[in-house]
Design an enzyme around this catalytic site. Structure first.
Site, PDB file in Angstrom:
ATOM      1  CD  GLU A  31      -1.781  -2.365   1.900  1.00 58.60           C
ATOM      2  OE1 GLU A  31      -0.503  -2.778   1.905  1.00 58.60           O
ATOM      3  OE2 GLU A  31      -2.462  -3.153   2.194  1.00 58.60           O
ATOM      4  CG  PHE A  35      -8.597  -9.393  13.838  1.00 60.42           C
ATOM      5  CD1 PHE A  35      -7.466  -9.809  13.984  1.00 60.42           C
ATOM      6  CD2 PHE A  35      -9.100  -9.805  12.603  1.00 60.42           C
ATOM      7  CE1 PHE A  35      -6.438 -10.016  12.643  1.00 60.42           C
ATOM      8  CE2 PHE A  35      -8.378  -9.524  11.015  1.00 60.42           C
ATOM      9  CZ  PHE A  35      -6.473 -10.392  11.563  1.00 60.42           C
ATOM     10  CD  GLN A  36      -7.310  -6.880   9.819  1.00 62.69           C
ATOM     11  OE1 GLN A  36      -8.327  -6.755   9.198  1.00 62.69           O
ATOM     12  NE2 GLN A  36      -6.010  -7.450   8.835  1.00 62.69           N
ATOM     13  CB  VAL A  52      15.995  10.420  -0.039  1.00 63.06           C
ATOM     14  CG1 VAL A  52      14.345  10.984  -0.282  1.00 63.06           C
ATOM     15  CG2 VAL A  52      15.717   9.157  -0.414  1.00 63.06           C
ATOM     16  CG  PHE A  98      23.278  11.386   1.468  1.00 65.97           C
ATOM     17  CD1 PHE A  98      23.920  12.615   0.078  1.00 65.97           C
ATOM     18  CD2 PHE A  98      22.766  11.801   2.098  1.00 65.97           C
ATOM     19  CE1 PHE A  98      23.702  13.302   0.237  1.00 65.97           C
ATOM     20  CE2 PHE A  98      22.796  13.440   2.258  1.00 65.97           C
ATOM     21  CZ  PHE A  98      23.433  14.327   1.409  1.00 65.97           C
TER      22      PHE A  98
END
Length: 575
Positions: A50, A112-113, A383, A468
């Site tokens: 996601e 739940f969740q 980045v 970096f």
């Protein structure tokens, strides 16, 4: 079938011009995704994480300028969206997120969740509301759409799966012109424009600092620079809008900028900030008078003391300002800045060279990729060092685009954003400049390129380290710790999952292999095995870097790591 709340949601998004939604299905989203399937007018792009969905939606919105949508199922599903949504919100792109929720009777029971998305997403959105009734949804979603588009922000609609399945309220679908209001032109008052003109006319050395707010204002900006004989310095997000074919361009400033950009700002007695919220206060001039134009009042004066702030769009404001200016003839400030830029540019270009058998410099990869890329290519960059190479070696031309996590600064953004950019423009060339750390963080979505048939070209700068961060540690006197990456042959890995892999280890191979990769009709992973140690810090911090490297070398000797000093000496860090 009975028209459901989910059907109503899809109708509203379609009326707002949404063409794609990124996400992962789940039981609490089933009503919504089934409504999408039955509607048929909006494409569901199934990714593997996601977070990728949110980054992809943000890039879609960036390159199209339109509204993009991502979605996640209840609990952990939508929670994964949060990092990408932070990036979207801070980058100011219009995104609506659908955060499905647990069954409404169970909210507050520790089910739940269970999470509380209406609280979790509040910091990375301008509008975040829990839809608890059928009658509430139409207005809430319409508000979310309008705010995202008009304010260029993230809006989040939290909706329990059972509410989405209920019969919809008896309301008609919104009309596009009512749902998406026309943008207004915002300009400061004549009195304020007179004050700005007076400030600029009295100054002897004006420098312009330009950001993403200069989009669409190129002609006015060139006229302004000519009238004031002012060098143009750009922030990173201004690169794609102001750098190309610009006779006043003197480069970027900031932590990964050019010496010339910093010098042009230090030497001015008046600095005009145009559509930029450039964050690094240490790079602003100490004694110059500063004026700032921005469409957002909250951005004015929060980085440096501003004598005059103007709320307005850059292009429209400059059109009102230009007739008030006295054109000057003295080019000494501009010419000095251009000379400094030519010297800085030569030094950077020298680093982007290579010979057979020598080290493969990442600068060479970025330069050749820019030279070979199509005229309307879309670049994304991770980045860290990939952002440095993109800022310094990718050439913009008014048609190319550059997308990155330039405000939120998240790892793993580049390939995810490339998915959104390629989905939005299937016929355009999309190139991801990925670090090996960022690429491997969300590497699972390499599979999405094959499954979704997206011909993204992923260049991985494989230096075996978080480059970096390693440079930051050494330049501040720390022994590098926790930065090493033990990587596979990424090209072979790509071939194993049905994606073309190209591995580059010798500078002599760069031109041929990059051309081969970019010409391939499908997705490609280019595994560029580049030199680990490259100078990426700006000259402003050179003295501090010298102290840091000295301390680092002393610590390396005392800790039995003298071989690293030899490696350091052979690199371009100590040139």
């Amino acid at each position: 079938m009975t028209r459901t709340v989910a059907d109503q949601m899809v109708e509203t998004l379609a009326a707002a011009g949404v063409e794609r939604i990124y996400g992962i299905v789940g039981d609490s989203l089933n009503g919504f995704t089934d409504a999408l399937r039955r509607h048929g007018g909006i494409q569901w792009l199934h990714v593997r994480h996601e977070e990728v969905a949110a980054f992809a939606a943000g890039a879609d919105a960036h390159v199209t300028g339109g509204l993009a949508v991502c979605a996640g199922s209840c609990g952990p599903g939508n929670l994964h969206l949060i990092n990408g949504l932070f990036d979207c919100h801070r980058s100011r792109v219009p995104v609506v997120a659908i955060a499905a929720h647990i069954p409404s009777p169970e909210i507050g029971s520790g089910y739940f969740q269970e999470t509380h998305p209406e609280q979790l997403f509040r910091e990375c959105s301008s509008y975040c509301e829990l839809v608890s009734t059928v009658e509430q949804m139409p207005r809430a979603l319409e508000i979310a759409v309008r705010r995202s588009i008009y304010e260029r922000c993230v809006s989040v609609i939290v909706i329990p799966g059972d509410v989405a399945l209920k019969p919809a309220a008896n309301t008609s679908a919104p009309l596009p012109m009512g749902l998406v209001p026309a943008q207004s032109i915002v300009v400061p008052s004549d009195q304020t424009l007179d004050k700005l003109a007076d400030l600029l006319n009295k100054a002897r050395r004006v420098t312009l600092l330009c950001g993403s707010g200069c989009e669409g204002a190129r002609d006015e900006l060139m006229q302004l620079a000519e009238a004031l004989k002012a060098p143009i310095v750009h922030a990173l997000r201004g690169k794609e809008h102001v750098e190309w074919e610009n006779p006043y361009d003197v480069g970027m400033t900031g932590l990964i900028g050019f010496a010339s950009g910093y010098q042009a700002m230090e030497a001015c007695d008046a600095l005009l900030m145009l559509g930029t919220d450039f964050p690094y206060r240490q790079f602003f001039p100490k004694d110059a008078r500063i004026a700032q134009i921005d469409i957002r009042a909250e951005a004015i004066g929060r980085r440096a003391p501003v004598e005059l702030g103007l709320v307005g769009q850059v292009g429209a404001t400059l059109r009102g300002l230009l007739p008030r200016l006295v054109s000057r003839q003295d080019r000494s400030h501009l010419d000095a800045a251009l000379k400094n830029y030519a010297e800085a540019r030569k030094g950077l270009d020298d680093l982007a060279s290579g010979r057979s058998g020598g080290p493969l410099h990442p600068q060479l990869i970025a330069r050749v990729a820019s030279e070979l890329a199509s005229e309307d290519a879309i670049f994304t960059c991770d980045v860290g060092l990939p952002t440095v190479w993109a800022a310094r070696y990718l050439a913009m031309n008014g048609r190319r685009r550059l997308v990155g996590s330039f405000w939120h600064g998240s790892m793993a953004n580049a390939m995810a954003q490339a998915i959104g950019a390629q989905a939005a423009f299937p016929q355009r060339q999309v190139i991801s400049l990925s670090g090996d750390g960022g690429f491997t963080m969300l590497m699972g979505d390499l599979l999405s390129l094959s499954q979704l048939k997206l011909p993204v070209k992923v260049i991985v700068f494989n230096n075996g380290s978080l480059g970096f961060i390693e440079l930051e540690q050494k330049s501040t006197g720390f022994l590098d710790t926790g930065t090493e990456l033990v990587n596979p042959n990424f090209a072979a890995m790509a071939e194993a999952i049905g994606i073309k892999g190209v591995r580059i280890e010798d500078p002599a191979q760069v031109q041929e292999k990059l051309a081969e990769a970019l010409a391939h009709p499908g997705p490609v992973l280019i595994d560029a095995v580049v030199n680990r140690m490259e100078l990426a810090m700006p000259p402003k911090v050179t003295a501090e870097m010298a102290k840091g490297f000295t301390l680092y070398m002393l610590k390396a000797v005392l800790n039995g790591r003298a071989d690293e000093i030899v490696e350091l000496a052979r690199s371009n860090l100590l040139r």
